[in-house]
Design a protein around this motif. Structure first.
Motif, short mmCIF file in Angstrom:
data_model
loop_
_atom_site.label_atom_id
_atom_site.label_comp_id
_atom_site.label_asym_id
_atom_site.label_seq_id
_atom_site.Cartn_x
_atom_site.Cartn_y
_atom_site.Cartn_z
N THR A 17 0.76 -1.21 0.11
CA THR A 17 -0.13 0.12 0.16
C THR A 17 0.98 1.25 0.02
N ALA A 18 1.96 1.44 0.90
CA ALA A 18 2.64 2.52 0.87
C ALA A 18 3.51 2.61 -0.42
N TYR A 68 -0.91 14.64 -1.00
CA TYR A 68 -0.47 13.37 -1.07
C TYR A 68 0.44 13.08 -0.01
N GLY A 69 1.26 13.83 0.23
CA GLY A 69 2.43 14.21 1.31
C GLY A 69 1.99 14.04 2.67
N ASN A 70 0.71 14.76 2.73
CA ASN A 70 -0.01 15.10 4.28
C ASN A 70 -0.53 13.64 4.44
N ALA A 71 -1.25 13.02 3.65
CA ALA A 71 -1.94 11.82 3.75
C ALA A 71 -0.99 10.98 4.05
N MET A 72 -0.01 10.72 3.52
CA MET A 72 1.03 9.72 3.49
C MET A 72 1.99 9.82 4.86
N THR A 73 2.06 11.16 5.28
CA THR A 73 2.64 11.46 6.29
C THR A 73 1.96 10.96 7.68
N ASP A 90 -0.55 8.54 7.70
CA ASP A 90 -0.55 7.10 7.74
C ASP A 90 0.92 6.58 8.24
N CYS A 91 2.01 7.15 8.09
CA CYS A 91 3.28 6.56 8.60
C CYS A 91 3.51 6.69 9.98
#
Length: 235
Positions: free
Chosen positions: A121-122, A165-170, A172-173
Protein backbone atom coordinates in the motif's frame (compact mmCIF):
# COMPACT_ATOMS: atom_id res chain seq x y z
CA UNK A 1 31.62 47.04 -39.64
CA UNK A 2 28.21 45.63 -40.65
CA UNK A 3 29.70 42.14 -41.03
CA UNK A 4 31.29 42.36 -37.59
CA UNK A 5 27.99 43.46 -36.05
CA UNK A 6 26.18 40.55 -37.70
CA UNK A 7 28.83 38.19 -36.36
CA UNK A 8 28.33 39.53 -32.82
CA UNK A 9 24.56 39.14 -33.12
CA UNK A 10 24.97 35.58 -34.40
CA UNK A 11 27.32 34.69 -31.55
CA UNK A 12 24.78 36.04 -29.08
CA UNK A 13 21.98 34.00 -30.64
CA UNK A 14 24.15 30.87 -30.62
CA UNK A 15 25.02 31.32 -26.96
CA UNK A 16 21.38 31.92 -26.03
CA UNK A 17 20.39 28.75 -27.87
CA UNK A 18 23.17 26.92 -26.04
CA UNK A 19 21.82 28.14 -22.72
CA UNK A 20 18.35 26.85 -23.59
CA UNK A 21 19.80 23.52 -24.69
CA UNK A 22 21.72 23.12 -21.42
CA UNK A 23 18.56 23.82 -19.42
CA UNK A 24 16.72 21.20 -21.46
CA UNK A 25 19.52 18.66 -20.88
CA UNK A 26 19.56 19.35 -17.15
CA UNK A 27 15.80 19.00 -16.84
CA UNK A 28 15.94 15.78 -18.84
CA UNK A 29 18.54 14.32 -16.49
CA UNK A 30 16.48 15.10 -13.39
CA UNK A 31 13.40 13.67 -15.09
CA UNK A 32 15.39 10.49 -15.77
CA UNK A 33 16.47 10.29 -12.13
CA UNK A 34 12.84 10.42 -11.02
CA UNK A 35 11.85 7.87 -13.67
CA UNK A 36 14.46 5.46 -12.32
CA UNK A 37 13.14 5.93 -8.79
CA UNK A 38 9.59 5.20 -9.96
CA UNK A 39 10.83 2.09 -11.76
CA UNK A 40 12.60 1.02 -8.57
CA UNK A 41 9.41 1.44 -6.56
CA UNK A 42 7.35 -0.44 -9.12
CA UNK A 43 9.78 -3.33 -9.37
CA UNK A 44 11.23 -3.30 -5.84
CA UNK A 45 14.69 -3.06 -7.44
CA UNK A 46 17.23 -1.05 -5.45
CA UNK A 47 19.86 -1.30 -8.20
CA UNK A 48 17.63 0.80 -10.45
CA UNK A 49 17.37 3.41 -7.70
CA UNK A 50 21.16 3.58 -7.41
CA UNK A 51 21.40 4.49 -11.09
CA UNK A 52 19.54 7.69 -10.19
CA UNK A 53 22.11 8.59 -7.55
CA UNK A 54 24.97 8.00 -9.98
CA UNK A 55 23.69 10.76 -12.27
CA UNK A 56 23.98 13.46 -9.62
CA UNK A 57 27.46 14.58 -10.69
CA UNK A 58 26.28 15.15 -14.27
CA UNK A 59 23.42 17.33 -12.98
CA UNK A 60 25.88 19.35 -10.88
CA UNK A 61 28.20 19.87 -13.85
CA UNK A 62 25.35 21.21 -15.98
CA UNK A 63 24.38 23.69 -13.27
CA UNK A 64 27.92 25.11 -13.24
CA UNK A 65 27.98 25.35 -17.03
CA UNK A 66 24.60 27.11 -17.15
CA UNK A 67 25.60 29.60 -14.47
CA UNK A 68 28.89 30.41 -16.20
CA UNK A 69 27.22 30.89 -19.58
CA UNK A 70 24.42 33.03 -18.14
CA UNK A 71 26.94 35.30 -16.39
CA UNK A 72 28.93 35.57 -19.62
CA UNK A 73 25.81 36.59 -21.55
CA UNK A 74 24.89 39.18 -18.95
CA UNK A 75 28.39 40.62 -18.79
CA UNK A 76 29.30 40.68 -22.48
CA UNK A 77 26.10 40.76 -24.53
CA UNK A 78 23.92 43.36 -22.84
CA UNK A 79 20.60 41.48 -23.25
CA UNK A 80 17.35 43.40 -22.89
CA UNK A 81 13.65 42.79 -22.17
CA UNK A 82 12.54 39.14 -22.46
CA UNK A 83 16.05 37.88 -23.19
CA UNK A 84 17.35 39.58 -20.06
CA UNK A 85 14.63 38.04 -17.89
CA UNK A 86 15.22 34.61 -19.43
CA UNK A 87 18.97 34.67 -18.82
CA UNK A 88 18.55 35.91 -15.25
CA UNK A 89 15.85 33.28 -14.58
CA UNK A 90 18.05 30.43 -15.83
CA UNK A 91 20.45 30.81 -12.89
CA UNK A 92 17.91 30.11 -10.08
CA UNK A 93 16.07 27.56 -12.25
CA UNK A 94 19.31 25.63 -12.76
CA UNK A 95 19.87 25.82 -9.00
CA UNK A 96 16.35 24.45 -8.45
CA UNK A 97 17.04 21.54 -10.81
CA UNK A 98 20.32 20.83 -9.01
CA UNK A 99 18.47 20.64 -5.70
CA UNK A 100 15.87 18.33 -7.25
CA UNK A 101 18.71 16.08 -8.38
CA UNK A 102 20.07 16.07 -4.83
CA UNK A 103 16.70 15.07 -3.43
CA UNK A 104 16.29 12.36 -6.06
CA UNK A 105 19.73 10.99 -5.16
CA UNK A 106 18.81 11.07 -1.47
CA UNK A 107 15.64 9.07 -2.19
CA UNK A 108 17.64 6.56 -4.22
CA UNK A 109 20.16 6.03 -1.43
CA UNK A 110 17.41 5.73 1.16
CA UNK A 111 15.66 3.05 -0.92
CA UNK A 112 18.92 1.15 -1.25
CA UNK A 113 19.61 1.25 2.50
CA UNK A 114 16.20 0.09 3.71
CA UNK A 115 16.39 -3.21 5.58
CA UNK A 116 12.64 -3.89 5.53
CA UNK A 117 10.39 -4.22 2.47
CA UNK A 118 7.99 -1.36 1.82
CA UNK A 119 4.39 -2.56 2.27
CA UNK A 120 2.45 -2.76 -0.97
CA UNK A 121 0.00 0.00 0.00
CA UNK A 122 2.79 2.42 0.91
CA UNK A 123 4.78 1.51 -2.19
CA UNK A 124 1.76 2.17 -4.42
CA UNK A 125 1.11 5.53 -2.73
CA UNK A 126 4.77 6.56 -3.05
CA UNK A 127 4.77 5.60 -6.71
CA UNK A 128 1.64 7.68 -7.35
CA UNK A 129 3.07 10.69 -5.53
CA UNK A 130 6.32 10.34 -7.45
CA UNK A 131 4.43 10.03 -10.72
CA UNK A 132 2.61 13.28 -9.98
CA UNK A 133 5.86 15.08 -9.11
CA UNK A 134 7.49 13.80 -12.31
CA UNK A 135 4.49 14.91 -14.37
CA UNK A 136 4.73 18.42 -12.92
CA UNK A 137 8.46 18.56 -13.69
CA UNK A 138 7.90 17.47 -17.28
CA UNK A 139 5.16 20.04 -17.68
CA UNK A 140 7.30 22.84 -16.26
CA UNK A 141 10.17 21.96 -18.60
CA UNK A 142 7.75 22.02 -21.54
CA UNK A 143 6.42 25.39 -20.35
CA UNK A 144 9.99 26.68 -20.21
CA UNK A 145 10.72 25.48 -23.74
CA UNK A 146 7.52 26.99 -25.14
CA UNK A 147 7.61 30.08 -22.88
CA UNK A 148 4.07 29.19 -21.82
CA UNK A 149 3.12 31.35 -18.83
CA UNK A 150 -0.40 29.92 -18.65
CA UNK A 151 0.86 26.35 -18.28
CA UNK A 152 3.45 27.47 -15.73
CA UNK A 153 0.68 29.13 -13.70
CA UNK A 154 -1.37 25.92 -13.82
CA UNK A 155 1.59 23.94 -12.43
CA UNK A 156 2.03 26.55 -9.70
CA UNK A 157 -1.58 25.96 -8.65
CA UNK A 158 -1.35 22.16 -8.95
CA UNK A 159 1.39 21.83 -6.32
CA UNK A 160 -1.33 21.57 -3.68
CA UNK A 161 -2.05 18.06 -5.00
CA UNK A 162 1.50 16.99 -4.17
CA UNK A 163 1.06 18.45 -0.69
CA UNK A 164 -2.16 16.48 -0.25
CA UNK A 165 -0.41 13.22 -1.04
CA UNK A 166 2.42 14.11 1.32
CA UNK A 167 0.10 15.02 4.18
CA UNK A 168 -2.01 11.88 3.79
CA UNK A 169 1.02 9.60 3.60
CA UNK A 170 2.76 11.31 6.51
CA UNK A 171 -0.32 10.80 8.67
CA UNK A 172 -0.46 7.12 7.71
CA UNK A 173 3.25 6.64 8.52
CA UNK A 174 2.82 8.19 11.96
CA UNK A 175 -0.20 5.97 12.62
CA UNK A 176 1.73 2.85 11.62
CA UNK A 177 4.66 3.84 13.84
CA UNK A 178 2.29 4.18 16.79
CA UNK A 179 0.49 0.87 16.26
CA UNK A 180 3.49 -1.15 15.03
CA UNK A 181 6.64 0.04 16.82
CA UNK A 182 8.75 -2.64 15.13
CA UNK A 183 8.31 -0.74 11.85
CA UNK A 184 9.58 2.62 13.16
CA UNK A 185 12.85 2.51 11.18
CA UNK A 186 10.97 1.63 8.00
CA UNK A 187 8.50 4.46 8.39
CA UNK A 188 11.17 7.01 9.29
CA UNK A 189 12.77 6.19 5.93
CA UNK A 190 9.41 6.58 4.22
CA UNK A 191 8.94 9.97 5.89
CA UNK A 192 12.29 11.12 4.49
CA UNK A 193 11.29 9.97 1.00
CA UNK A 194 7.90 11.69 1.22
CA UNK A 195 9.54 14.91 2.38
CA UNK A 196 12.08 14.82 -0.44
CA UNK A 197 9.33 14.32 -3.02
CA UNK A 198 7.49 17.31 -1.54
CA UNK A 199 10.66 19.39 -1.84
CA UNK A 200 11.08 18.42 -5.49
CA UNK A 201 7.50 19.57 -5.99
CA UNK A 202 8.28 22.86 -4.24
CA UNK A 203 11.27 23.51 -6.50
CA UNK A 204 9.16 22.71 -9.55
CA UNK A 205 6.68 25.31 -8.35
CA UNK A 206 9.51 27.82 -7.92
CA UNK A 207 10.51 27.18 -11.51
CA UNK A 208 6.93 27.80 -12.61
CA UNK A 209 7.02 31.17 -10.84
CA UNK A 210 10.23 32.08 -12.67
CA UNK A 211 8.74 31.15 -16.02
CA UNK A 212 5.71 33.36 -15.44
CA UNK A 213 8.02 36.26 -14.59
CA UNK A 214 10.31 35.49 -17.52
CA UNK A 215 7.45 35.59 -20.02
CA UNK A 216 5.21 38.31 -18.56
CA UNK A 217 7.43 40.36 -16.29
CA UNK A 218 4.92 39.90 -13.45
CA UNK A 219 5.27 37.95 -10.21
CA UNK A 220 2.81 35.49 -8.70
CA UNK A 221 1.47 35.89 -5.14
CA UNK A 222 3.82 34.68 -2.42
CA UNK A 223 1.25 32.15 -1.15
CA UNK A 224 -0.23 29.41 -3.32
CA UNK A 225 -3.93 28.42 -2.99
CA UNK A 226 -4.60 25.60 -0.53
CA UNK A 227 -6.67 22.51 -1.18
CA UNK A 228 -9.67 23.78 0.78
CA UNK A 229 -9.81 26.89 -1.41
CA UNK A 230 -11.38 24.97 -4.29
CA UNK A 231 -13.09 22.08 -2.60
CA UNK A 232 -10.41 19.48 -3.26
CA UNK A 233 -10.04 16.67 -0.77
CA UNK A 234 -6.95 14.60 0.02
CA UNK A 235 -6.45 11.49 -2.12
Amino acid sequence: MMQQRQHIVQRYEDELLRLRSLMEQMGGLVEHQLSLILASLAGNDTRTALEAAQQDSAVDALEHEIEALAIRLLALRGPMAVDLREIIACIPMASALERMGDYASSIARRLNQMDQPIPHTARTALHEMGRLVLDHLRRVMNALERKDAREAHAIWQADQLVDQYGNAMTGDCLKQMTHHPQTIRLHISLLFIIRNLERIGDHTTNMAERIVFMVTGTTLPSARPHAHDDGLSPP
